[in-house]
Scaffold this active site. Structure first.
Site, PDB file in Angstrom:
ATOM      1  N   ASP A  68     -16.050   3.411  65.863  1.00 33.81           N
ATOM      2  CA  ASP A  68     -16.825   2.255  66.290  1.00 33.81           C
ATOM      3  C   ASP A  68     -17.513   1.649  65.061  1.00 33.81           C
ATOM      4  OD1 ASP A  68     -19.159   0.722  67.120  1.00 33.81           O
ATOM      5  OD2 ASP A  68     -18.829   1.515  69.132  1.00 33.81           O
ATOM      6  N   GLY A  69     -17.277   0.367  64.799  1.00 32.82           N
ATOM      7  CA  GLY A  69     -17.838  -0.278  63.625  1.00 32.82           C
ATOM      8  C   GLY A  69     -19.352  -0.234  63.574  1.00 32.82           C
ATOM      9  N   ASP A 102     -11.742   0.454  62.282  1.00 33.51           N
ATOM     10  CA  ASP A 102     -11.297  -0.094  63.565  1.00 33.51           C
ATOM     11  C   ASP A 102     -11.516   0.951  64.648  1.00 33.51           C
ATOM     12  OD1 ASP A 102      -9.464  -1.031  65.799  1.00 33.51           O
ATOM     13  OD2 ASP A 102      -9.137  -2.618  64.346  1.00 33.51           O
ATOM     14  N   GLU A 141      -4.288  -4.673  62.385  1.00 29.62           N
ATOM     15  CA  GLU A 141      -2.902  -4.927  61.956  1.00 29.62           C
ATOM     16  C   GLU A 141      -2.673  -4.571  60.494  1.00 29.62           C
ATOM     17  OE1 GLU A 141      -3.948  -9.121  63.722  1.00 29.62           O
ATOM     18  OE2 GLU A 141      -5.079  -7.467  62.856  1.00 29.62           O
ATOM     19  N   ASP A 165     -13.353  -8.889  61.053  1.00 31.18           N
ATOM     20  CA  ASP A 165     -12.100  -9.383  61.638  1.00 31.18           C
ATOM     21  C   ASP A 165     -11.958  -8.767  63.025  1.00 31.18           C
ATOM     22  OD1 ASP A 165      -9.622 -10.455  62.104  1.00 31.18           O
ATOM     23  OD2 ASP A 165      -8.546  -9.057  60.801  1.00 31.18           O
ATOM     24  N   HIS A 172      -5.215 -14.965  58.104  1.00 35.52           N
ATOM     25  CA  HIS A 172      -5.738 -13.883  57.270  1.00 35.52           C
ATOM     26  C   HIS A 172      -6.121 -14.357  55.867  1.00 35.52           C
ATOM     27  CE1 HIS A 172      -3.709 -11.342  60.396  1.00 35.52           C
ATOM     28  NE2 HIS A 172      -4.890 -10.776  60.319  1.00 35.52           N
ATOM     29  N   GLN A 193      -7.942  -1.061  75.335  1.00 32.78           N
ATOM     30  CA  GLN A 193      -7.338  -2.350  75.642  1.00 32.78           C
ATOM     31  C   GLN A 193      -5.827  -2.233  75.850  1.00 32.78           C
ATOM     32  OE1 GLN A 193      -8.336  -4.652  72.102  1.00 32.78           O
ATOM     33  NE2 GLN A 193      -8.023  -2.820  70.879  1.00 32.78           N
TER      34      GLN A 193
END
Length: 292
Positions: A142-143, A110, A90, A163, A66, A35
């Protein structure tokens, strides 16, 4: 990206509805394997993380998002020791989880290591050192694949927090909102565990929200919507809380505040009173007679 005005398109990059934000500074602009990543300074909002043209969080109101994502589930659970975060590059979700002194291990997964790297460098206000907490484990993966491997290893968690980018937004997280993925998530959740996921905006994107809610509801005894107004998003962000044992209303306002005190959790936004306000604000389904 040039200094001037940043156009936020609510529905999608290049979409018909949006708003203009004055850009005071460009701190970072690059592209990962997955991205486009920008760190901007927007007038009135401060530092801002933008992924594929969509605001993810801003310095002025990231705590609202959050804290709302993390603390209802963490507080309702009587003893959250092992926590899994899917997404959250983040580091702010990890930051909020680690505030609970019950936590022994928090795993953050993530897919985009570049987002994590950029956040470490440019967004210390977000992570506040959480990446380096001895209880934290950061996995770049990869989750969906992580969950499958965790299930094979026999791992389980008390609370799982999704999230991810919006279900109506970039495709990067889309497969983690499917019934198949939620089923895998549940397979690594303890029998008395709690799942919470951000789910976009039920009012503006009902089809995307219903897809997420429907996947969760079909697999858990209890699935509840709640929400919070996030100024930089310009909408009420929806969340889905799910468990086979617990409900959002299991604790009174006073009990929520007591648990926060006992665990040493300090917040800027979330409280016992806000806990119940969030349930009311997320009541789109209740208003339409479709409550859980």
């Amino acid at each position: 990206m040039e200094l001037g005005m940043f156009r936020l398109n609510i529905y999608q990059p290049g979409g018909p509805i949006g708003a203009l934000y004055p850009v005071e500074k460009i701190l970072y602009h690059g592209r990962s394997q997955y991205q486009e990543i920008m760190i901007l300074v927007l007038r009135g909002f401060g530092k801002t993380l933008v992924l594929d043209g969509l605001i993810q969080s801003t310095e002025s109101d990231e705590h609202i998002y959050h804290e709302t994502l993390v603390h209802p589930a963490m507080t309702v659970h009587p003893n959250p020791r092992r926590v899994l975060i899917l997404g959250g590059g983040e580091g702010a979700t990890l930051r909020e989880v680690l505030k609970h002194n019950t936590v022994e291990k928090a795993v953050m997964v993530d897919i985009d290591g570049e987002v994590v790297r950029v956040a470490r460098e440019y967004l210390p206000e977000w992570h506040q050192g959480a990446f380096d907490d001895p209880r934290a484990q950061v996995v770049i993966m990869d989750g969906f694949e992580y969950i499958k491997e965790a299930a094979r290893r026999g791992e389980d968690f008390d609370v799982i927090i999704m999230d991810l980018t919006d279900p109506f937004g970039p495709k990067i997280a889309a497969k983690l909102y499917t019934k198949e993925a939620i089923g895998l998530v549940k397979s690594v959740l303890r029998s008395d565990g709690i799942l919470v996921t951000q789910a976009g905006c039920a009012a503006l994107f009902p089809e995307a929200f219903e897809k997420v809610y429907g996947s969760v509801k079909s697999l858990f005894a209890h699935a509840e919507e709640y929400g919070v107004w996030v100024p930089s998003f310009m909408y009420v962000n929806s969340f889905v809380f799910a468990s086979d044992k617990y409900r959002l209303t299991d604790l009174s306002m006073e009990e929520v505040d007591r648990r926060l005190r006992e665990r040493g959790v300090e917040t800027r936004f979330y409280s016992g009173l806000r806990h119940y306000t969030l349930i009311g604000l997320g009541g789109i389904r209740l208003l339409e007679g479709r409550g859980s």
